[in-house]
Design a protein around this motif. Structure first.
Motif, PDB file in Angstrom:
ATOM      1  N   ASP A   1       0.851  -1.193   0.000  1.00 35.52           N
ATOM      2  CA  ASP A   1       0.000   0.000   0.000  1.00 35.52           C
ATOM      3  C   ASP A   1       0.888   1.246   0.000  1.00 35.52           C
ATOM      4  OD1 ASP A   1      -2.141  -1.743   0.137  1.00 35.52           O
ATOM      5  OD2 ASP A   1      -2.655  -1.292   2.220  1.00 35.52           O
TER       6      ASP A   1
ATOM      7  N   ARG B   1     -16.694 -11.998  -1.027  1.00 35.29           N
ATOM      8  CA  ARG B   1     -15.809 -11.437  -0.006  1.00 35.29           C
ATOM      9  C   ARG B   1     -15.878  -9.924  -0.120  1.00 35.29           C
ATOM     10  NH1 ARG B   1     -10.377  -9.786   0.946  1.00 35.29           N
ATOM     11  NH2 ARG B   1     -10.052 -10.041   3.181  1.00 35.29           N
TER      12      ARG B   1
ATOM     13  N   PHE C   1      -7.147   3.883   4.112  1.00 35.56           N
ATOM     14  CA  PHE C   1      -5.764   4.283   3.845  1.00 35.56           C
ATOM     15  C   PHE C   1      -5.512   5.631   4.517  1.00 35.56           C
ATOM     16  CE2 PHE C   1      -7.170   1.696   0.207  1.00 35.56           C
ATOM     17  CZ  PHE C   1      -6.217   0.698   0.227  1.00 35.56           C
TER      18      PHE C   1
HETATM   19  C1  OGA Z   1      -6.208  -3.299  -0.974  1.00 36.47           C
HETATM   20  C2  OGA Z   1      -6.028  -4.607  -0.297  1.00 36.47           C
HETATM   21  C3  OGA Z   1      -6.937  -6.446   0.947  1.00 36.47           C
HETATM   22  C4  OGA Z   1      -8.228  -7.119   1.263  1.00 36.47           C
HETATM   23  O1  OGA Z   1      -7.336  -3.003  -1.380  1.00 36.47           O
HETATM   24  O2  OGA Z   1      -5.200  -2.560  -1.077  1.00 36.47           O
HETATM   25  O3  OGA Z   1      -4.922  -5.001  -0.112  1.00 36.47           O
HETATM   26  O4  OGA Z   1      -8.248  -7.886   2.237  1.00 36.47           O
HETATM   27  N1  OGA Z   1      -7.104  -5.302   0.120  1.00 36.47           N
HETATM   28  O5  OGA Z   1      -9.217  -6.921   0.553  1.00 36.47           O
END
Ligand code: OGA
Ligand code: NI
Length: 335
Positions: free
Chosen positions: A223, A287, A293
């Motif tokens: 990220d 899911r 962020f």
């Molecule tokens: C993202 C990510 C993880 C998840 O969107 O950057 O890493 O568990 N998602 O969905």
């Protein structure tokens, strides 16, 4: 131009029992051949209510050096609020397609916010099995309500409550990370823009996939944020890369999953590591996840904290505006 959403592709694919070829990963990326099975790796689980501050600093700092990922429990966010956050997000994605398209990213727009599907194909023209929604939730001056769902009607209130309740948790985490570097509580947050730190919410929507062993949801990445605070639903899917292998991260009800992002790695001059992660998808179940962020303001310059560098330990990263960092990363240019 009509953009095809993965949610619509999934409905057709489930009927046919196959998926379009652009979703079939190369063999060296397929979850079936690259996941270590039978081991659910023990990502550190940290009790944020631990009154022993020293031991809390030590466990967070160890986890951030060795894993770049940990889960926190007893964080103070009520489980009912987490359930409501999940409920209103799910309700938005279950609306008719034309309702969701009302807050889609406009064609040709460069921003991040809005409902969408990653358009840019990756290497070998492959795509991830996921749709998303992005919008900022904090500070108020950074919010554009145009990109917030109007439906369900309680969406806004629940998301505002969630953002509010996350602020003390984020401050605590950043304070602990700061202590772990031998700094004062506020120094890491200051190095990220202080009170101007932006909370960008993403919702990932991974529909059921008839061939989960061949596809990926979100492809491997770190990220760009400082830290990411993620709420998953109960469907397994997050994987971390450790010592050359991919491992499933166990789902713990009501825990928050904390990712160390690139900006904390930079600011700590490499002491904390941003975590390389990806997601898999499920044959029968949808899911969903809600990463938040924590990002420096676009014009804010981030670099190794001066107190952490010396002649023996020179800066390993450039100091640059967050927006320039993002530009280089998205365009795969050297930093
Ligand atoms: C993202 C990510 C993880 C998840 O969107 O950057 O890493 O568990 N998602 O969905
Ligand atoms: Ni991520």
């Amino acid at each position: 131009m009509e953009i095809e959403r993965v949610q619509e592709i999934a409905t057709l694919s489930t009927l046919k029992g196959t998926i379009p070829s652009e979703f079939i990963r190369l063999e060296n990326e397929q979850p079936a051949t690259t996941t270590v099975h039978g081991v659910v790796l023990e990502v550190p689980v940290i009790d944020l209510s631990n009154p022993d501050h020293q031991s809390l600093v030590a466990s967070i700092s160890e986890a951030s050096k060795n894993w770049g990922l940990f889960q926190v429990v007893n964080h103070g966010i009520p489980s009912e609020l987490i359930s409501e956050l999940q409920k209103v997000g799910r309700e938005f994605f279950e609306l008719p397609q034309e309702e969701k398209e009302k807050i889609a990213k406009p064609i040709g727009y460069e921003g991040v916010e809005g409902y969408g599907t990653k358009l840019q194909k990756e290497i070998e023209g492959k795509k991830g099995w996921v749709d998303h929604l992005f919008h900022r939730v904090w500070p108020p001056s950074a919010i554009n309500y145009h990109f917030w769902p109007k439906n369900p009607p309680s969406y806004r209130e629940i998301n505002e409550q969630y953002a509010q309740s996350l602020i003390p948790v984020a401050d605590k985490l950043l304070g602990l990370l700061s202590r772990g570097l031998g700094l004062e509580d506020g120094e890491v947050k200051q190095g990220l823009g202080g009170e101007d730190l932006i909370y960008m919410l993403k919702i990932n929507y991974y529909p059921p996939c008839p061939c989960p062993e061949l596809a990926l949801g979100v492809v491997p990445h770190t990220d760009m944020s400082s830290i990411t605070i993620l709420v998953p639903n109960e469907v397994q899917g997050l994987q971390v890369f450790k010592d050359g292998h991919w491992y499933d991260v166990a789902y713990i009800p009501n825990a928050l999953i904390i990712h160390i992002g690139d900006q904390i790695e930079i600011l700590s001059n490499g002491k904390y590591k941003s975590v390389y992660h990806r997601t898999t998808v499920n044959k029968d179940k949808t899911r969903m996840s809600w990463p938040m962020f924590l990002e420096p303001p676009p014009e804010f310059e981030v670099g190794p904290i001066p107190k952490l560098i010396s002649q023996d330990n020179p800066a390993k990263y450039k100091t640059k505006k967050y927006k320039d960092y993002v530009h280089c990363k998205l365009n795969k240019l050297p930093q």
